[in-house]
Design a protein around this motif. Sequence first.
Motif, PDB file in Angstrom:
ATOM      1  N   LEU A  24       0.883  -1.346  -0.025  1.00  0.00           N
ATOM      2  CA  LEU A  24       0.210   0.078   0.069  1.00  0.00           C
ATOM      3  C   LEU A  24       0.788   1.247  -0.157  1.00  0.00           C
ATOM      4  O   LEU A  24       0.343   2.178  -0.797  1.00  0.00           O
ATOM      5  N   ALA A  28      -0.209   3.732  -3.085  1.00  0.00           N
ATOM      6  CA  ALA A  28      -0.893   4.671  -2.583  1.00  0.00           C
ATOM      7  C   ALA A  28      -0.887   5.761  -3.618  1.00  0.00           C
ATOM      8  O   ALA A  28       0.188   6.368  -4.532  1.00  0.00           O
ATOM      9  N   PRO A  32       3.217   9.180   0.085  1.00  0.00           N
ATOM     10  CA  PRO A  32       3.199   8.913   1.678  1.00  0.00           C
ATOM     11  C   PRO A  32       4.223  10.004   2.394  1.00  0.00           C
ATOM     12  O   PRO A  32       3.927  10.275   3.421  1.00  0.00           O
ATOM     13  N   THR A  35       2.135  13.035   3.417  1.00  0.00           N
ATOM     14  CA  THR A  35       1.309  12.940   4.320  1.00  0.00           C
ATOM     15  C   THR A  35       2.188  12.979   5.847  1.00  0.00           C
ATOM     16  O   THR A  35       1.790  13.394   6.633  1.00  0.00           O
ATOM     17  N   ALA A 269      -7.092   5.223   7.356  1.00  0.00           N
ATOM     18  CA  ALA A 269      -7.677   5.422   5.854  1.00  0.00           C
ATOM     19  C   ALA A 269      -7.572   7.168   5.488  1.00  0.00           C
ATOM     20  O   ALA A 269      -6.985   7.591   4.714  1.00  0.00           O
ATOM     21  N   GLN A 272      -4.411   8.806   5.936  1.00  0.00           N
ATOM     22  CA  GLN A 272      -3.321   8.192   5.224  1.00  0.00           C
ATOM     23  C   GLN A 272      -2.071   7.690   6.066  1.00  0.00           C
ATOM     24  O   GLN A 272      -1.052   7.608   5.654  1.00  0.00           O
ATOM     25  N   LEU A 274      -0.892   4.665   6.745  1.00  0.00           N
ATOM     26  CA  LEU A 274      -0.860   3.309   6.268  1.00  0.00           C
ATOM     27  C   LEU A 274      -0.341   2.070   7.119  1.00  0.00           C
ATOM     28  O   LEU A 274      -0.749   1.402   6.900  1.00  0.00           O
ATOM     29  N   LEU A 277      -3.301   1.255   9.059  1.00  0.00           N
ATOM     30  CA  LEU A 277      -4.279   1.059   8.018  1.00  0.00           C
ATOM     31  C   LEU A 277      -4.045  -0.755   7.669  1.00  0.00           C
ATOM     32  O   LEU A 277      -4.911  -1.629   7.733  1.00  0.00           O
ATOM     33  N   GLN A 278      -2.652  -0.731   7.378  1.00  0.00           N
ATOM     34  CA  GLN A 278      -2.248  -2.193   7.161  1.00  0.00           C
ATOM     35  C   GLN A 278      -2.314  -3.291   8.243  1.00  0.00           C
ATOM     36  O   GLN A 278      -2.914  -4.411   7.986  1.00  0.00           O
ATOM     37  N   VAL A 430      -7.318   4.276  -0.714  1.00  0.00           N
ATOM     38  CA  VAL A 430      -5.775   4.700  -0.559  1.00  0.00           C
ATOM     39  C   VAL A 430      -5.090   4.576  -2.050  1.00  0.00           C
ATOM     40  O   VAL A 430      -4.294   5.281  -2.487  1.00  0.00           O
TER      41      VAL A 430
END
Length: 580
Positions: A24, A28, A32, A35, A269, A272, A274, A277-278, A430
């Motif tokens: 991801l 993305a 990232p 972010t 999410a 961002q 990640l 989220l992962q 994403v």
Amino acid sequence: MALLRATLTRAAVLLAVLAAIGLLPWLADRDPALTVLRARYPGREATGGALDAIRTELGLAAGPAAILRDWLSGLARGDLGTSWTSGEAVAETVLPALGTSLTVMTAAFVVTFAVAALACAPALRRAAQGRPIGASGVAVASFAALPDFLIATLGVAVFATWAGVLPAYGFSGPAHLVLPALAMGLPGGGVLARLGRDAIGRVAAEDWVRQWRAAGYPRRRIARGLLRRALPPVLPQFAIIAVSITGAAVAVETIFAVPGLGRAALAAADAQDLPVLQACTALLIAFGFAAGLIARLAVRALDGPAAEAAAPVAPPVSGGRGRHYVWIAAAALPVLLAVVYGALRSGEIATGPRLDGPSAAAWLGTDELGRDVLARLGHGALWTAGAALLACGLAYLLALALGFAPRLAHPLAEAFNSFPIAIAGMIVVVVLGRGQFGAVLAVAAVSWPPLAAHAAELVAQARGAGHLEARLALGAGRWWILRRHTLPLVAGPLAAHAGLRLPGMALGVASLGFLGLGAAPDSPEWGASLARSLPYLERAPLAVLAPAAAMVALTLAVMAAVSMPRHRQTPASRRRAVGT
């Protein structure tokens, strides 16, 4: 062997999904590094040097292979990484949230089993007595199809806001479990109730039941035999219900402000973040895969491999169709009138005071910007239906193609049934960013498995027709048979099946819009409208209830059509149906 093949397929799909989750940061849509820069250093300029330094720090400059290797190796060690926004270890956020989610999911399962038991117990008793069970009814079918976020919204409106008997937000005591558990468990309970009653009715028609009754067996023993025979075909549904409860955690925990895994995943999410989220998506998907495997093992333990192929299908009945037509008309007519009204009036222009009540100018009042709620509802129907049609078309084409490869279609369909729509929506957001097309792709990605399984069965039936050997002997080519025989026999019934699933896809689109993973927040799409109006529930309840009522009406209409009794086929009608 079948169980081993299905387990290996599930494991392969799980590894592929874990690989996609691990990639991801590389897939993305947004950089990232940007972010992380904005989260850690809000006032710092996003220069090339600053972004390159962050990419090096996060390991993003090493390429996709290194990113995936580092994430999988960390996962194997139990290291979930470090949050990009807070800088804390992901495990410190995810593990407490996992405990909260498991508590809510356990309560939801209790609700599911309680609803199924209460609905099936009378049917089991009547079957043991030799009395007719009757149809499951539109009410039970509609109960099964109501989406979790809609039940949660109505629960907040009725029991928390108006009645004040239950808390709406937070997670500090048993009372806070009631509404989330009901919202997550009622749809699954409706599914089990419908399938359980149908399975009991099918088993009650078998010869051994009449023989046991004639031999004077006690009713309690007959009921136990009926339950043992009816349970294996229903058990595979437990896996699907577990997946639906897992996906429901995202919306329900967000609505009720429950600090669980679903809420943490949606927040990650949106930010961002990640690594968080992962970890959340990997745990939620692993839960769904484990539930599917446990269900398969339970089926084999109860009644052997043959039970896995059994389907709890009710026998065809005749008569009683008029009442279902009344249900369909009564449910669909208000939605159609709203569409016509929305086509005649503009819902984008502020025409009155904000959050105003019903009036001659705005029959359902106005929203937070002074726009006509009813006109917006009509426009939103077109948004929701259009996205659902596109998702249905994509799922249909994919299922039709996979239907001609049954050895691939069946295990893939079973494996992909383990993906909640909310998780698919977050991954698509994403990778592609927010938008209605992303919602379409997410809904299509989780909607094709039952269609593909049906397509594979239709292809097998078409290829097993006895007259095909004669046509081949007369010189008919395989392409001619495919084009003139197999494809027509598959495409039509599969299209009808896809049409029955269209309202469910519309509700899936609405759920992603409600979560902010689909249409723009200011769009008239039903889910987005419901989420936008929810904070104004006390001041303008019709702005919330209008899209909720439209979704309930849509559910009632399609469930009335699905529950419509079928006429028994006579040999003559069966010959006319196949054209012989």
